[in-house]
Design an enzyme around this catalytic site. Structure first.
Site, PDB file in Angstrom:
ATOM      1  N   ASP B   9       0.888  -1.165   0.000  1.00 52.02           N
ATOM      2  CA  ASP B   9       0.000   0.000   0.000  1.00 52.02           C
ATOM      3  C   ASP B   9       0.922   1.210   0.000  1.00 52.02           C
ATOM      4  OD1 ASP B   9      -2.371   1.365   2.472  1.00 52.02           O
ATOM      5  OD2 ASP B   9      -1.695   2.101   0.523  1.00 52.02           O
ATOM      6  N   LYS B  70       2.936  11.333  -3.485  1.00 55.21           N
ATOM      7  CA  LYS B  70       1.848  10.663  -4.211  1.00 55.21           C
ATOM      8  C   LYS B  70       0.953  11.674  -4.912  1.00 55.21           C
ATOM      9  CE  LYS B  70      -1.703   7.211  -3.262  1.00 55.21           C
ATOM     10  NZ  LYS B  70      -2.137   6.231  -2.270  1.00 55.21           N
ATOM     11  N   GLU B 147      -7.088   0.778  -4.693  1.00 66.89           N
ATOM     12  CA  GLU B 147      -7.184   0.641  -3.239  1.00 66.89           C
ATOM     13  C   GLU B 147      -8.535   0.106  -2.773  1.00 66.89           C
ATOM     14  OE1 GLU B 147      -3.842   4.051  -2.879  1.00 66.89           O
ATOM     15  OE2 GLU B 147      -5.859   4.576  -2.186  1.00 66.89           O
ATOM     16  N   ASP B 169     -12.790   5.674   2.717  1.00 68.72           N
ATOM     17  CA  ASP B 169     -11.389   5.651   3.146  1.00 68.72           C
ATOM     18  C   ASP B 169     -10.983   7.004   3.713  1.00 68.72           C
ATOM     19  OD1 ASP B 169      -8.306   4.527   1.455  1.00 68.72           O
ATOM     20  OD2 ASP B 169      -8.620   5.573   3.360  1.00 68.72           O
TER      21      ASP B 169
END
Lengths: 209, 557
Positions: B9, B70, B147, B169
């Site tokens: 992850d 990211k 994800e 999330d």
């Protein structure tokens, strides 16, 4: 033994008192009872056998479980993982007590920065008592193999210190040095249990970029 | 297999590695680290830092440290790192190298292949960049998966079924909500929405501001203006936030936080969960609005969803779970560690991709909701038979949760704590596990006493229930067995139990020898016996045992 029972077929009077017939009737009754009892006993035997079998199985299973448990316990005693587990447990314990040690640090800090007033108000024994307590704490930690991470005055080391603030300075000697410890760091047998939170001096030009 | 495939992850704030160990998806850790900060830096001395040490130097060398790369993946930018410049992919590669090293140390084996996760909204370019980063880190990237898909895999969804899954999330710095449709292993992303700059860090900030303002009101100085005080306040706020996830109150104590001239100033404040939720209400509400948007984009109603999953550390906040449940009408799943769920799912995918046998992610959970009977409002009517759930079912155990209650009449002397187990909203329709009374309460108006009821569910399935009246300190507690039906003692052990067990054993053995037709009466009898035992009907069970013995005797052959 053979009995001649043909006389049974003789017609009998209504009120004939026949001891033989009576005796046979009683035997017949007793036989019936006996058959009944035997069948009861056989049923009971059946149940008893089943019960004993079942108990034996339970005992076997329990014995198996105990053996498994013993084998596992034996394994656990043999492994060297227990040392690591002990250290982990100690680290957890230490982390819980760190706020208490932090509190002691704070009091000492205050007292050190206000020595005059403290002495006037409380005499020298308060400061001495606190310092003595701090030494005692260090002693206890040393006994556990725990060391305080050196910070103030040292060069900033990201593997041991966590910078919370950068303070611009002009003196190149101070560049990259820890000016103040916000929260003490500790290591146990070479492994960092808590990083020290620090204030670091940074040369003026770098900050302006 | 000499090298292992791992699942990674690659997060904005933290990264996690996981792998199948004996078929079980397991998070890999080394040196006590499971979450590796996604930070890269170059020390002033020229040393390359990745993970925690890099994070440590950020404040001192912001121009030599890169966080949250990211957010820039796929962009044509060059990021400065000391004297050099790097592409976002190169920075991510350095993070992946660190993650791989942790995995290798944990497994004791080389790691050559990986499955890496990306957000569902990542474009092809962004996915390419991630693939590149993996390759630069020396990994053969078997798959790049979404994800939310990874989360669904961790929960074992979609393998042999057709499901529409909503994944909520909420992490430390970002919020993503997606709806995916999974059918026999094939995944389609129906819609996604999110906020790249919303997460647990913002909640911490709100709490710090609240505490700082309170302190200033009390003492006249603001701790936020002092670097040292602010650092300590921030750490304390984070701990308080975590504490409030399982307690209705958090006490924050920082002795000697500041000095005013020659006077030390102590911080000693209490924050209630309700107050904390007030502080972050608008942020939470915005996540619900985004959830509504994602449903709209997917042209679905909440009732069309099959499952709702909670991912990301901030979903541990009970209010988040409540809001999601209220809004969607589904009880969401959060029992798999929300920080590690995506990595575990990536490990599952890694297993599937290499044909390895994959076991479920096993989590010990409580099978039934546990709570107390309380008075409350339901559909606008007040009634006193409400099930107030304290530990919802499917919560990972061991777990400890507390809730706040009060009295309903003035000068009430005692409260009855009745512990129930079950899913009905009406308490008495559930199973009563135990009860006790907290008496000798101080005379106070109705609704004023603060009674904290704590449920402590330990790993052995025992529930310790305690009730504390805060002002007086009055406390009472009981311990009950958390699950299972209640059976009278004699049916569990003793001579009649031995006879029963022996009969059932013999019957089961006999069943294997009997033909179809002969089996039925015996099976029927066994079933009736089981039912009688479950209902705790001792008499019926005894009668059936005798019948069973008769039948066994007849068939003794």
């Amino acid at each position: 033994m053979r009995f001649d029972l043909s006389f049974l077929n003789r017609p009998r009077g209504k009120e004939s008192h026949d001891p033989l017939a009576e005796g046979l009737a009683r035997v017949e009754e007793a036989l019936k009872e006996l058959t009944g009892t035997v069948s009861q006993v056989t049923k009971g035997q059946f149940q008893l056998t089943a019960l004993v079998e079942s108990q034996a199985e339970t005992l076997e299973e329990t014995a198996g479980n105990i053996n498994e448990g013993l084998a596992r316990a034996g394994e656990q005693m043999d492994t060297q993982v227990s040392r690591e587990q002990e250290e982990k447990a100690l680290a957890v314990l230490l982390r819980e007590f760190l706020p208490v040690l932090d509190g002691l640090d704070r009091i000492l800090e205050f007292v050190n920065q206000n020595q005059e007033i403290t002495r006037i108000s409380f005499g020298p024994s308060l400061v001495e008592g606190l310092k003595s307590l701090a030494d005692r704490a260090a002693q206890a930690l040393a006994a556990l193999g725990v060391k305080r991470l050196p910070a103030t005055g040292r060069p900033f080391d990201p593997h041991r210190h966590h910078a919370v603030k950068a303070v611009p300075v002009t003196d190149p000697e101070l560049d990259g040095r820890v000016l103040q410890e916000v929260m003490a760091g500790y290591e146990m047998r070479g492994r960092v249990v808590r990083y020290a939170s620090v204030v670091v001096a940074v040369r003026q030009e770098d900050q302006e970029r | 297999m000499s090298s292992t495939v791992i699942g990674i992850d690659l997060g904005t704030t933290n990264s996690v590695a996981a792998a199948l160990i004996d078929g079980k998806p397991t998070v890999l850790e080394s040196g006590g680290e499971r979450l590796i900060p996604s930070v890269v830096g170059l020390s002033p001395g020229g040393e390359l830092l990745t993970g925690t040490p890099a994070k440590h130097q950020y404040v001192v060398s912001p121009d030599r440290t890169i966080k949250s790369v990211k957010r820039q993946m796929g962009q044509e930018v060059l990021l400065p790192l000391g004297g050099r410049t790097c592409t976002p992919a190169e920075i991510s590669a350095l993070i992946l190298r660190k993650v791989t090293a942790v995995a290798r140390e944990s497994l004791g084996r080389p790691v050559g292949q990986a499955v890496i996760t990306v957000p569902a909204y990542f474009t092809d370019i962004q996915r390419q960049a991630t693939l590149q980063a993996g390759e630069m880190a020396g990994l053969e990237v078997l798959r790049i998966i979404n994800e939310p898909t990874a989360a669904a895999l961790a929960y074992g969804l979609g393998q042999q079924s057709h499901e529409k899954v909503l994944v909520y999330d909420l992490g430390g710095g970002t919020f993503d909500v997606s709806i995916v449709e999974i059918e026999n292993g094939v995944v389609e992303v129906l819609a996604t929405a999110g906020n790249n700059h919303l997460g647990g860090d913002d909640f911490d900030e709100r709490l710090v501001d609240h505490l700082g303002a309170q302190f200033r009101k009390q003492h006249g100085t603001d701790p936020r203006e002092d670097a040292q005080a602010l650092a300590r306040l921030t750490a304390a706020a984070e701990n308080a936030k975590i504490h409030l996830s399982s307690h209705p109150f958090a006490r924050i104590r920082e002795p000697f936080l500041l000095t005013a001239g020659d006077r030390p100033l102590n911080l000693d404040l209490e924050v209630s969960r309700i107050r904390f939720i007030d502080l972050i209400e608008d942020l939470l509400q915005s996540t619900i609005e985004l959830t509504a948007k994602v449903l709209e984009d997917a042209a679905l109603q909440a009732r069309d969803l099959d499952r709702v999953l909670l991912v990301g550390g901030s979903t541990r906040i009970p209010a988040v779970r409540e809001m999601v449940t209220d809004f969607l009408g589904h009880s969401p799943h959060g029992e798999i560690n929300p920080d590690e769920c995506v990595a575990l799912g990536a490990a599952v995918q890694a297993g599937l991709a290499t044909g390895a046998g994959v076991d479920m992610v096993l989590v010990d959970v409580n099978p039934y909701s546990l709570g107390v009977r309380s008075l409350g409002r339901s559909f606008g009517l007040v009634h006193n038979d409400l099930m107030s759930v304290i530990i919802p079912r499917n919560t990972a155990i061991p777990v400890s949760r507390s809730e706040l209650y009060s009295t309903t009449s003035d000068n009430q002397k005692e409260v009855r704590i009745q512990v129930y187990q079950g899913e009905s909203k009406i308490a008495s329709k559930n199973i009563l596990l135990g009860e006790f009374a907290l008496d000798d309460l101080p005379p106070l108006p109705a609704g004023e006493p603060e009674i904290v009821v704590t449920f402590d569910y330990d790993i052995d399935g025992m529930v310790h229930v305690s009730a504390v009246e805060r002002s007086s300190g009055r406390e009472k507690e009981i311990t009950i067995k958390g699950t299972g039906e209640k059976m009278p003692e004699s049916t569990v052990s003793g001579p009649s139990a031995a006879r029963r067990k022996a009969a059932v054993r013999k019957a089961k053995k006999l069943l294997q020898e009997l033909g179809e037709h002969e089996r039925r009466p015996l099976e029927g009898l066994l079933k009736s016996l089981e039912l009688a035992e479950k209902q705790g009907n001792q008499q019926q069970a005894d009668t059936l045992v005798e019948d069973l013995w008769e039948l066994l005797y007849e068939n003794r052959g």
